[in-house]
Design a protein around this motif. Structure first.
Motif, PDB file in Angstrom:
ATOM      1  N   GLY A  66       4.117  18.364 -95.725  1.00 48.66           N
ATOM      2  CA  GLY A  66       3.167  19.103 -94.910  1.00 48.66           C
ATOM      3  C   GLY A  66       2.270  18.192 -94.100  1.00 48.66           C
ATOM      4  O   GLY A  66       2.359  16.956 -94.174  1.00 48.66           O
ATOM      5  N   LEU A  67       1.397  18.808 -93.351  1.00 50.94           N
ATOM      6  CA  LEU A  67       0.465  18.089 -92.489  1.00 50.94           C
ATOM      7  C   LEU A  67      -0.902  18.735 -92.615  1.00 50.94           C
ATOM      8  O   LEU A  67      -1.034  19.961 -92.607  1.00 50.94           O
ATOM      9  N   SER A  68      -1.928  17.896 -92.743  1.00 51.64           N
ATOM     10  CA  SER A  68      -3.308  18.360 -92.838  1.00 51.64           C
ATOM     11  C   SER A  68      -4.056  17.961 -91.573  1.00 51.64           C
ATOM     12  O   SER A  68      -4.076  16.780 -91.196  1.00 51.64           O
ATOM     13  N   LEU A  69      -4.661  18.953 -90.899  1.00 54.09           N
ATOM     14  CA  LEU A  69      -5.452  18.721 -89.690  1.00 54.09           C
ATOM     15  C   LEU A  69      -6.886  19.137 -89.978  1.00 54.09           C
ATOM     16  O   LEU A  69      -7.171  20.328 -90.153  1.00 54.09           O
ATOM     17  N   LYS A  70      -7.797  18.150 -90.030  1.00 54.69           N
ATOM     18  CA  LYS A  70      -9.183  18.419 -90.413  1.00 54.69           C
ATOM     19  C   LYS A  70     -10.133  17.952 -89.320  1.00 54.69           C
ATOM     20  O   LYS A  70     -10.034  16.833 -88.836  1.00 54.69           O
ATOM     21  N   TYR A  71     -11.073  18.843 -88.992  1.00 54.27           N
ATOM     22  CA  TYR A  71     -12.095  18.535 -88.003  1.00 54.27           C
ATOM     23  C   TYR A  71     -13.435  19.036 -88.524  1.00 54.27           C
ATOM     24  O   TYR A  71     -13.532  20.164 -89.033  1.00 54.27           O
ATOM     25  N   SER A  72     -14.461  18.224 -88.412  1.00 53.79           N
ATOM     26  CA  SER A  72     -15.796  18.610 -88.854  1.00 53.79           C
ATOM     27  C   SER A  72     -16.832  17.914 -88.003  1.00 53.79           C
ATOM     28  O   SER A  72     -16.568  16.865 -87.387  1.00 53.79           O
ATOM     29  N   ARG A  73     -18.005  18.505 -87.986  1.00 55.38           N
ATOM     30  CA  ARG A  73     -19.083  17.904 -87.208  1.00 55.38           C
ATOM     31  C   ARG A  73     -20.426  18.296 -87.791  1.00 55.38           C
ATOM     32  O   ARG A  73     -20.632  19.451 -88.171  1.00 55.38           O
ATOM     33  N   VAL A  74     -21.307  17.325 -87.871  1.00 53.32           N
ATOM     34  CA  VAL A  74     -22.693  17.526 -88.252  1.00 53.32           C
ATOM     35  C   VAL A  74     -23.540  17.366 -86.994  1.00 53.32           C
ATOM     36  O   VAL A  74     -23.255  16.521 -86.142  1.00 53.32           O
ATOM     37  N   HIS A  75     -24.548  18.192 -86.858  1.00 55.37           N
ATOM     38  CA  HIS A  75     -25.405  18.172 -85.673  1.00 55.37           C
ATOM     39  C   HIS A  75     -25.916  16.758 -85.379  1.00 55.37           C
ATOM     40  O   HIS A  75     -26.351  16.036 -86.270  1.00 55.37           O
ATOM     41  N   ARG A  76     -25.797  16.369 -84.121  1.00 57.54           N
ATOM     42  CA  ARG A  76     -26.228  15.069 -83.606  1.00 57.54           C
ATOM     43  C   ARG A  76     -25.300  13.933 -84.041  1.00 57.54           C
ATOM     44  O   ARG A  76     -25.642  12.767 -83.886  1.00 57.54           O
ATOM     45  N   GLN A  77     -24.149  14.266 -84.611  1.00 58.38           N
ATOM     46  CA  GLN A  77     -23.190  13.236 -84.986  1.00 58.38           C
ATOM     47  C   GLN A  77     -21.858  13.475 -84.268  1.00 58.38           C
ATOM     48  O   GLN A  77     -21.595  14.565 -83.754  1.00 58.38           O
ATOM     49  N   GLU A  78     -21.027  12.443 -84.259  1.00 62.34           N
ATOM     50  CA  GLU A  78     -19.740  12.529 -83.573  1.00 62.34           C
ATOM     51  C   GLU A  78     -18.772  13.442 -84.337  1.00 62.34           C
ATOM     52  O   GLU A  78     -18.878  13.624 -85.552  1.00 62.34           O
TER      53      GLU A  78
END
Length: 752
Positions: free
Chosen positions: A470-482
């Protein structure tokens, strides 16, 4: 030429050769209906004809033998494929489990009768609950506990079901289920139980799965009324549940209320703050406290099921309000050398509506499609006040939390005993948090994870192999961060070997990644007291690499069944608790490190007779933690679970040795415990009473050791017992209870 499938029935009670031997059973079709007037022929091992008979109009049969021996039995009926099994007879009466006959248009899976009430159907065990287990239980949880499956730990009062300390997923008629209404599934409405020890198809995402198969009726309904009360404290839960059905459609309604207002457990803490200039020790002595809680929850659910599809929609609402108050005396060493009184008050108010949709379609040519989706919104508000010598420290948080989940799976089976499956799983969280108090800030965090899998399974005579890349695609973001993007491969491989009808050996390995909680990646701070602050760490590695290797063996012999399991886990770049000093305060934060453990188990179950059942399990754990420091833990524990049935009563006794649970740089220790449960079931009434450690308090401890901070916490739990009374009644004609309603009384949060 018909394809023969061997069915082996072994019994190990030696009796006189002059006794009369009987075998009773039933032949059923794929719908669970009896196959009437099927032909049954019995032969010797040398193929000499012995006798013949037919099933009655309900599919039941009776075979009588004058002596012990090994026989070949052939089954045949119009519209069904011929079926042959080997019968080893050595006890006077055998009530064999139902044997399914294959429709001529479908392929029959491997079937092996492995005990008096278990049938191996390819990758799961089909269990027919015995009369004593059903009689002395009210709910599905109690029935599962009465079966005493090796390796299982079932807590009917809390709804916890684990296999070798790993969570077991619960289903009812193939639909996901959880505690709040599975406990309303009456044991007398359960016809079969599927134990998926090698999960496939809709269960392929689970470590192990239990599916309760219920009896089918056309019209009517029933209701349950339950009251549970703590003895000695104001703590109770009260619920009402009803179900109404007409043909394929079911309506489920439930509501419940829990109240809690009682003295808190007594906790005393010894702490050592190794400040570079002047180390300080502190004693936190309990001087009383109280906890109050009000929880309200309800659900409305509509489902429609038939042979071709299952569809259900449910909506639920949960509201939880709690207040925790604790008084303590703080004693400081040099250079403070002082004593002061402190008080902490924590108030929280949480509300969460949710919606879920489930569907399953049986498609032509041995295909299926599965969809399970849910969404929820949670509003969290909490306020905390800590004061010492009348100096207040006030802080709090208000959060709006959104969660969306979707799981889509397609599968197909082929005639060469192989199958494929494709799955896409998506989970999305979005949290907006407003921190108030000394460290005021606003945080916005979101995280999305998409998992894509393709699975292939191939079966041989005694072997089967399974691979799921399988393949895992993860995206996350914290305010004021990349934006953080972490993509990576996943792989699960499994091999199954069944050397005999009563044994199974399973080996598996899993490789993948997992995202660190975005709350830990934030730069938010939350004060604890005047010496300590909790702080996130934006410099954490956001992705953990995971490895798991497992070896599992299970067997049956006579009235006993046993299982052994050993698992090695390694987590690289795990967020491990870290302590350091900043501006005269101890900062509790996180650091990336490695965590490894080896868990091994041995479990034995014994159904001594109709009245007594026993399970014994032993566990050894060895852990390693390595980040800025190193820590190891080695520990052995064991537990026992015994039940005795007498008339309408059941007595259950549990006991366990002291147990240590790892905490990276320390452990939590639970002392030896023992518990007593007394159940009474009669017609529509059920009553239970239980207590743990009635003659002494449960004293837990927690030890934590780092270069900057050490602590030892000892808690004396409040001693109490519970009484629960349930009344059920039918109205109209009793119907199928699918009971898949899901009221999750927990609420989500990403508050630090």
């Amino acid at each position: 030429m018909s394809r023969f499938v061997t069915v082996v029935i072994i019994f190990q009670i030696a009796l006189s050769a002059f006794a009369q031997f009987e075998v009773k059973g039933r032949l059923i079709n794929s719908k669970g209906e009896g196959v009437e007037f099927a032909t049954i022929k019995v032969f010797t091992e040398n193929s000499d004809f012995v006798k013949g008979t037919t099933t009655d109009s309900l599919g039941f049969y009776l075979l009588e033998f004058k002596h012990k021996g090994i026989f070949k039995v052939q089954l045949s009926s119009l519209s069904y494929k011929p079926f042959e099994f080997t019968l080893v007879v050595s006890k006077p009466l055998l009530e064999a489990p139902d044997i399914p006959l294959e429709d001529k248009t479908t392929e029959l899976e491997n079937i092996t009768i492995v005990g008096g009430n278990m049938v191996r159907q390819d990758n799961h065990l089909l269990i027919t609950p015995d009369k004593m287990a059903v009689k002395h239980s009210f709910s599905a949880y109690q029935l599962l506990d009465n079966l005493k499956l090796p390796g299982f730990d079932v807590q009917p009062n809390s709804g916890s079901v684990t296999l070798f300390d790993k969570n077991v997923s619960l289903y009812i008629d193939g639909e996901p289920a959880d505690y709040n209404l599975v406990k309303n599934l009456r044991s007398k409405d359960i016809e079969k139980i599927e134990y998926h020890d090698v999960p496939t198809g809709r269960y392929s995402n689970d470590y192990a799965a239990i599916n309760f198969i219920t009896r089918k009726f056309q019209f009517g309904g029933y209701a349950n009324l339950m009251g549970q009360q703590n003895i000695g404290h104001l703590n109770g839960t009260y619920e009402a549940y009803t179900q109404l059905g007409l043909n394929e459609t079911r309506l489920h309604v439930m509501g419940g209320y829990t109240m809690w207002d009682m003295a808190r457990s007594s906790t005393n803490t010894s702490e050592w703050f190794n400040f570079p200039d002047s180390p300080v020790s502190r004693e936190d002595l309990n001087r009383g406290g109280r906890t109050s809680r009000d929880l309200e929850y309800g659900q409305l659910r509509v489902s429609s099921n038939n042979q071709l599809r299952q569809i259900s929609v449910s909506a639920s609402m949960v509201h939880n309000y709690s207040t925790k108050n604790r008084n303590s005396e703080l004693k400081y060493s040099e250079p403070y050398n002082t004593s002061e009184l402190s008080n902490s008050v924590s108030k929280s108010n949480m509300a969460s509506p949710s919606l879920s949709i489930f569907s399953y379609f049986n498609l032509p040519n041995n295909q299926f499609f599965y969809f399970n989706g849910s969404g929820s919104y949670t509003h969290n508000h909490n306020k905390n006040t800590y004061s010492a010598n009348n100096k207040p420290l006030i802080y709090g948080a208000t959060e709006n939390y959104y969660y969306i989940f979707a799981d889509m799976t397609y599968g197909k089976s082929f005639k060469h005993r192989n199958s494929i499956e494709f799955a896409i799983v998506e989970s999305y969280t979005n949290s907006s948090i407003d921190y108030t108090g000394e460290y005021s800030s606003w945080q916005h965090l979101w995280h999305s994870e998409t998992l894509i899998f393709a699975g292939y399974r191939q079966k041989f005579s005694k072997f089967s192999i399974y691979a799921r890349p399988g393949l895992s695609l993860k995206y996350s973001r914290v305010h004021r961060q990349e934006l953080i993007a972490e993509n990576g491969p996943r792989l699960y491989i499994e091999g199954i070997y069944r050397p005999t009808a009563f044994q199974q050996l399973k080996a598996s390995a899993a490789f993948g990644n997992s995202a660190v909680s975005i709350a830990k990646l934030s730069d938010a701070e939350r004060p604890v007291d005047f010496l300590t602050t909790i702080r996130g760490n934006p410099g954490l590695k956001p992705n953990m690499l995971l490895q798991t290797y497992n070896l599992n063996y299970s067997t049956q012999f006579g009235r006993c069944s046993a299982a052994a399991d050993i698992t090695y886990n390694r987590t690289q770049d795990a967020p491990i608790t870290d302590y350091y000093f900043d501006n005269g305060k101890l900062i509790e934060s996180y650091i990336s490190g490695n965590d490894e453990n080896i868990n091994s188990y041995v479990s034995l179950s014994w159904n001594a007779n109709k009245s007594f059942r026993l399970n014994v399990t032993g566990n050894h754990i060895h852990t390693w933690t390595k980040a800025a420091n190193k820590y190891e833990l080695d520990h052995f524990s064991a537990n026992i679970n015994a039940s005795y049935y007498w008339r309408d009563f059941m007595v259950n006794i549990t006991a366990s040795t002291p147990k240590k649970s790892p905490l990276y740089w320390g452990y939590t220790k639970m002392p030896a415990t023992y518990g007593l449960t007394l159940n009474w079931n009669h017609k529509n009434w059920s009553a239970s009473a239980w207590i743990t450690n009635p003659f002494n308090h449960i004293k837990t401890s927690r030890k934590f050791t780092t270069p900057s901070y050490n602590s030892f916490v000892r808690t004396i739990q409040t001693r109490s017992g519970f009484v629960k009374i349930t009344y059920t009644f039918d109205f109209g004609k009793k119907i199928q209870h699918t009971g898949i309603d899901k009221v999750n009384t927990s609420t989500n949060t990403l508050v630090l």
